[in-house]
Design an enzyme around this catalytic site. Sequence first.
Site, short mmCIF file in Angstrom:
data_model
loop_
_atom_site.label_atom_id
_atom_site.label_comp_id
_atom_site.label_asym_id
_atom_site.label_seq_id
_atom_site.Cartn_x
_atom_site.Cartn_y
_atom_site.Cartn_z
N GLY A 78 18.53 32.87 7.44
CA GLY A 78 17.89 31.62 7.48
C GLY A 78 17.43 31.07 8.79
N GLY A 117 19.86 27.01 4.11
CA GLY A 117 20.87 28.03 4.65
C GLY A 117 20.36 28.35 6.13
N LYS A 129 28.13 46.17 -4.04
CA LYS A 129 28.47 45.03 -3.29
C LYS A 129 30.09 44.99 -3.23
CE LYS A 129 26.06 41.60 -1.80
NZ LYS A 129 24.66 41.64 -1.21
N GLY A 133 21.98 30.49 8.07
CA GLY A 133 23.05 31.87 8.46
C GLY A 133 21.86 32.83 9.23
N1 GLU Z 1 23.66 42.18 2.56
C1 GLU Z 1 22.21 42.56 2.37
C2 GLU Z 1 21.48 42.51 1.21
O1 GLU Z 1 21.97 41.76 0.36
C3 GLU Z 1 22.15 43.98 3.46
C4 GLU Z 1 22.81 44.92 2.45
C5 GLU Z 1 22.75 46.45 3.11
O2 GLU Z 1 22.34 46.44 4.20
O3 GLU Z 1 23.22 47.22 2.70
O4 GLU Z 1 20.60 43.11 0.87
#
Ligand code: GLU
Length: 428
Positions: A222, A217, A105, A219
Site C-alpha cells: 500500500g 492499507g 501459503k 504496509g
Molecule cells: N505474498 C505475496 C503474494 O501473496 C508474494 C508471494 C511470493 O512472492 O511467493 O503474492
Amino acid sequence: MIASSPYARFQENLEVTLKRLKASKREQDVLREPQYNHKKEIEITRDDGSKLKLHAFRVQYNNARGPYKGGIRFHPEADENEVKALAALMAIKTAVVDIPFGGSKGGVQVNPKELSKREVEAVSRGYVKAFVDHLGPEIDVPAPDVNTNPDIMAWMRDEFEKITKTFAPAFITGKPLSYGGSEGRDTATARGAFFIIQEMVEREGLDSKELRVVIQGFGNAGSHMAELLHGAGFTIVAVSDSHGGIYVEGGLDPVRIDKYKKQTGSVTGEYCQGSVCDVEKMKLDNVRIVTNGELLELPCDILIPAALDNVITEKNAAKIQTKFIFELANGPTTPEADAILEKKGITVVPDVLLNAGGVTVSFFEWSQGRSGEQWTAEQVDSELRRTMLNAFTAVRREARREKLSYRMAAFSVGVKRILEAMRVRGWS
Ligand code: GLU
C-alpha cells in the site's frame, strides 16, 4: 448463497470456472482441495522466560506447474481456512503471470507487533524447523506476506541452511539484498500493479491528474503504491492502516504520511496520538479522520484495498463510490460483492492478476539464486513490466471473448494453464 469462509469464497469462483472449462471429474477432485495441508504447533520462549505456543500452517494447494510458491503471514487471525484460500489463489496467480510455480501459503497465528525482535526471530526459525521436511528450493519456496519482511526471510534461510547443511539461496524469496535478495523485490507488488493501472488509464483515455485514489492499507504494498501513483500525478485522497485512516479531499502527500507512520506507528500520526486528535490542526489542513469502513465508501475514481481479505462484502458493496477497484490485497472482495459491483458498473481488477508483481519478482530472485546471476534493477523492472502486461492482455482477451468479468477471466486463464499441466503430466 453467502460463502461464509475464505475457502468457500474461493471455491465459488473455482466451481464456476471448472464447469465452464468442462474439467473432468478427476480434475475437479484434484482442484477442489489442496494437495497437502500441514499444521504444526510452534513453541517459543518469551523474553520473560515464559513459553508461548502458536498455531502454524503450510498449505500446498497445487504443484502441477512447478514447485509450490507462496508467502508466510504472521497475523492473529491467520487460520487454516484462510491459509487454504490464499494458497489456492497463489496457484491461480502464478499461472496467470505464467511463471513455473504452483501455489502454497503459510501462516502463524500471532500478533508480531506484540513480540520483541528476538521473539519474532524465534517464531521465524521455529516455522522452518516445523515444516522443513515440506520446504525446499525445488519443493516449496516461501516468501513475505502480511507482517513478514526481508529480515524474517533471512532468519528463515539461515535456519534452513543450518538444518539441511546446504547453501540454499533459492530456498526463500524476498530476502535482503545483502543475503541473496533481488533488486526490485521490495517494491515489486506495487510496481507490477502500477504497470496495469497505467495501462488501464491509457486504454480508457483517462488523465491521471484527474483521478482520485483511496488506498486501504499502508504496509509494503500500500505505501509503495501510494508513492508511485502520487509520483505519476494521481491525487491520493485517503490512506489507512490498521488503526484507521486519513482523508484529505484536495489530496495528501504519501511521503509525508510515511514519515509520520515511521515515527508514530500510524498514518494519522501527524494529527492524532491514540484517540486524541489535534482538531484545530485538522481543520486547518482540511483533514478528516475516518475508520477503515468509512474509507472504503469515500467518493473516488480508484479504490485500492491493500490490506486484508473480506473487506468489500454484500454489506458495503452498494455504498462504494468508485469507478475502478484494483485489488492489491489478496481476497478483498466476496463473490456477493462482485455481483453488486458489476451491476453498479464498477470495474474490478482482481488480486490474482493485479498483485502478481510480488511473486513475479520472487521468480526472478529464485532464478538468480539457482544460477548465481545478478540482475540489474533495470532488468528486473523491464521483465516485470513485460510479464504483467502480457498477463493483463491474456485476461482482457479472455474477458472479451467469453464475456466475463476480469476476475472470472483471470480464473479462466489460470485454471486452464493448471489443467494443461495436469493433463500433460497424466493427472487428468
Ligand atoms: N505474498 C505475496 C503474494 O501473496 C508474494 C508471494 C511470493 O512472492 O511467493 O503474492
